[in-house]
Design a protein around this motif. Sequence first.
Motif, mmCIF file in Angstrom:
data_model
loop_
_atom_site.group_PDB
_atom_site.id
_atom_site.type_symbol
_atom_site.label_atom_id
_atom_site.label_comp_id
_atom_site.label_asym_id
_atom_site.label_seq_id
_atom_site.Cartn_x
_atom_site.Cartn_y
_atom_site.Cartn_z
ATOM 1 N N ILE A 88 0.868 -1.191 0.000
ATOM 2 C CA ILE A 88 0.000 0.000 0.000
ATOM 3 C C ILE A 88 0.904 1.240 0.000
ATOM 4 O O ILE A 88 1.709 1.422 0.927
ATOM 5 N N PRO A 89 0.790 2.102 -1.040
ATOM 6 C CA PRO A 89 1.709 3.253 -1.102
ATOM 7 C C PRO A 89 1.283 4.409 -0.191
ATOM 8 O O PRO A 89 0.151 4.893 -0.268
ATOM 9 N N VAL A 90 2.197 4.825 0.680
ATOM 10 C CA VAL A 90 1.962 5.967 1.580
ATOM 11 C C VAL A 90 3.018 7.028 1.239
ATOM 12 O O VAL A 90 4.214 6.728 1.244
ATOM 13 N N GLY A 91 2.579 8.237 0.926
ATOM 14 C CA GLY A 91 3.515 9.288 0.500
ATOM 15 C C GLY A 91 4.186 9.976 1.674
ATOM 16 O O GLY A 91 3.553 10.254 2.686
ATOM 17 N N ILE B 191 0.075 12.405 -5.511
ATOM 18 C CA ILE B 191 -1.373 12.234 -5.705
ATOM 19 C C ILE B 191 -1.667 11.572 -7.050
ATOM 20 O O ILE B 191 -2.387 10.574 -7.121
ATOM 21 N N SER B 192 -1.089 12.111 -8.137
ATOM 22 C CA SER B 192 -1.496 11.683 -9.474
ATOM 23 C C SER B 192 -0.651 10.544 -10.030
ATOM 24 O O SER B 192 -1.156 9.638 -10.664
ATOM 25 N N ARG B 193 0.650 10.594 -9.802
ATOM 26 C CA ARG B 193 1.527 9.577 -10.402
ATOM 27 C C ARG B 193 1.625 8.340 -9.507
ATOM 28 O O ARG B 193 1.420 7.226 -9.948
ATOM 29 N N ASP B 194 1.902 8.567 -8.220
ATOM 30 C CA ASP B 194 2.158 7.425 -7.331
ATOM 31 C C ASP B 194 0.884 6.883 -6.678
ATOM 32 O O ASP B 194 0.931 5.823 -6.054
ATOM 33 N N LYS B 195 -0.203 7.642 -6.813
ATOM 34 C CA LYS B 195 -1.510 7.190 -6.289
ATOM 35 C C LYS B 195 -1.440 6.744 -4.826
ATOM 36 O O LYS B 195 -1.942 5.663 -4.456
ATOM 37 N N VAL B 196 -0.767 7.563 -4.024
ATOM 38 C CA VAL B 196 -0.646 7.204 -2.604
ATOM 39 C C VAL B 196 -2.003 7.289 -1.917
ATOM 40 O O VAL B 196 -2.895 8.032 -2.360
ATOM 41 N N VAL B 197 -2.145 6.557 -0.812
ATOM 42 C CA VAL B 197 -3.420 6.585 -0.089
ATOM 43 C C VAL B 197 -3.511 7.822 0.807
ATOM 44 O O VAL B 197 -4.604 8.295 1.117
ATOM 45 N N ALA B 198 -2.348 8.319 1.243
ATOM 46 C CA ALA B 198 -2.290 9.513 2.099
ATOM 47 C C ALA B 198 -0.907 10.117 1.962
ATOM 48 O O ALA B 198 0.028 9.442 1.515
ATOM 49 N N ILE B 199 -0.806 11.390 2.341
ATOM 50 C CA ILE B 199 0.507 12.060 2.317
ATOM 51 C C ILE B 199 0.876 12.464 3.734
ATOM 52 O O ILE B 199 0.071 13.100 4.436
ATOM 53 N N ILE B 200 2.089 12.127 4.133
ATOM 54 C CA ILE B 200 2.631 12.621 5.397
ATOM 55 C C ILE B 200 3.609 13.733 5.037
ATOM 56 O O ILE B 200 4.565 13.515 4.301
ATOM 57 N N ALA C 246 -4.065 18.833 -1.942
ATOM 58 C CA ALA C 246 -4.462 17.484 -1.511
ATOM 59 C C ALA C 246 -5.917 17.495 -1.050
ATOM 60 O O ALA C 246 -6.678 16.556 -1.324
ATOM 61 N N ASN C 247 -6.291 18.562 -0.380
ATOM 62 C CA ASN C 247 -7.664 18.653 0.122
ATOM 63 C C ASN C 247 -8.664 18.638 -1.034
ATOM 64 O O ASN C 247 -9.658 17.920 -1.007
ATOM 65 N N GLN C 248 -8.333 19.405 -2.058
ATOM 66 C CA GLN C 248 -9.177 19.467 -3.269
ATOM 67 C C GLN C 248 -9.285 18.094 -3.935
ATOM 68 O O GLN C 248 -10.342 17.691 -4.398
ATOM 69 N N ALA C 249 -8.142 17.359 -3.930
ATOM 70 C CA ALA C 249 -8.118 16.030 -4.566
ATOM 71 C C ALA C 249 -8.649 14.937 -3.632
ATOM 72 O O ALA C 249 -8.630 13.760 -3.989
ATOM 73 N N LYS C 250 -9.080 15.322 -2.446
ATOM 74 C CA LYS C 250 -9.588 14.378 -1.437
ATOM 75 C C LYS C 250 -8.558 13.311 -1.074
ATOM 76 O O LYS C 250 -8.842 12.105 -1.053
ATOM 77 N N VAL C 251 -7.343 13.786 -0.795
ATOM 78 C CA VAL C 251 -6.263 12.905 -0.344
ATOM 79 C C VAL C 251 -5.896 13.306 1.096
ATOM 80 O O VAL C 251 -5.564 14.468 1.332
ATOM 81 N N PRO C 252 -5.968 12.379 2.045
ATOM 82 C CA PRO C 252 -5.638 12.742 3.421
ATOM 83 C C PRO C 252 -4.184 13.203 3.571
ATOM 84 O O PRO C 252 -3.286 12.580 2.996
ATOM 85 N N VAL C 253 -4.001 14.302 4.317
ATOM 86 C CA VAL C 253 -2.656 14.790 4.633
ATOM 87 C C VAL C 253 -2.485 14.750 6.145
ATOM 88 O O VAL C 253 -3.338 15.270 6.865
#
Length: 389
Positions: free
Chosen positions: A26-29, A89-98, A113-120
């Motif tokens: 599972i990819p986590v950024g 967000i777009s290339r690596d398709k991570v589930v969340a960004i730290i 990230a908020n706009q793309a609905k990706v948890p930070v």
Amino acid sequence: MRIFVVLAASLFFAQAAFAEPVGSPIPVGIAVGQTTNVALFGEEQVNGAKVAEKMINEKGGVNGTPIKLVFQDTGGDEAGAINAFQNLISRDKVVAIIGPTLSQQAFAANPIANQAKVPVVGPSNTAKGVAQIGEYVSRISAPMTLVAPNALKRALAINPNVKNVAVVYAQDDAFNVSETGIFQEAIKDQGLNIALIQKTSVKDTDFTTQVTAILGANVDMVVMSCLAADGGNMVKQLRQFGYEGLIVGGNGFNSPNMYPVCGKECTGVIVAQAYSPKADNAENNAFVPVFKEMFKKDPAQFSAQAYTSVKVVVEALSEVEKNSGKKVAEMDTAELRTALNAAIISSSYDTPLGEIVLDADGEITQKTFYVSQIKIADDGKTGAMELLP
Ligand code: PYR
């Protein structure tokens, strides 16, 4: 004989499957500053995150599926953070960004990230308002409103005769602007006089103007909101020009990577912290030995916060599996990101920082804080944060 070999082989593989997580990871950024002066913090964050990845995967990852950290260097500015976030967000398709490392970068990159609905999950974003950037933004870094005033109180216990204070802050950094506001209020609350305020830049290396002004004002304490490189250089110059009073630093001074910048002149600087490697809780007692084994030193606050951020994301991923009855790996990325964000917020976690709670806004509540005094070793490069009682 043949049956025995087959049996032994299947036993071996059954055991291996039990110990090692299986399936696509599972990819986590992880978007932190690995270059520029911000790497003084970023290096510690990378180390903490790597320890989390190792410990989590050794225990089976997310119910048997391993995680994989995807690192993207943000550099030290807003553009670098935005670029790193977009790639994750777009290339690596991570589930969340730290990330990112700085609040200054968070105010620019988190809305994307908020706009793309990706948890930070912010590992070190302590300025007022970071958790409130959007629904998908949370942080595990306690805001300076809770941490910074503790350092002042301890400083006054060391010298109760302090009356006149100089305040220094890096005017081009959102966290330092936020932090100095908190320090200035706390200084007034203690009945002290702010004799002068000096502005700096995180890019400055020569502080002759500010140091000369401070020496002329005859103050008993200097309270500094700077990052590690600029702050470390300014402390050095203050001492070299003859300033002998107390120095209190903010969260930007919370890194042992500052020690080689200011050398022995850093000894005595007082810093409030949201973590201590000496914290006696089960999570910290598990984390510290593995960190020490991997990096031959104690984890610093930025490492512990990055470790905690990964742990929070993984526990929330487990919660998603429990609630949905689906394996995370089988979920659509957008569906997973939304479910993960809902699981991250409004939850509590046992961590090396102690028990933390993230409210519906993604804001952290943390109970235990520390104040330390820096002590530099004879080599002028290494040192320790010695806890003040
Ligand atoms: C911040 O940028 O918020 C830090 O605490 C370093």
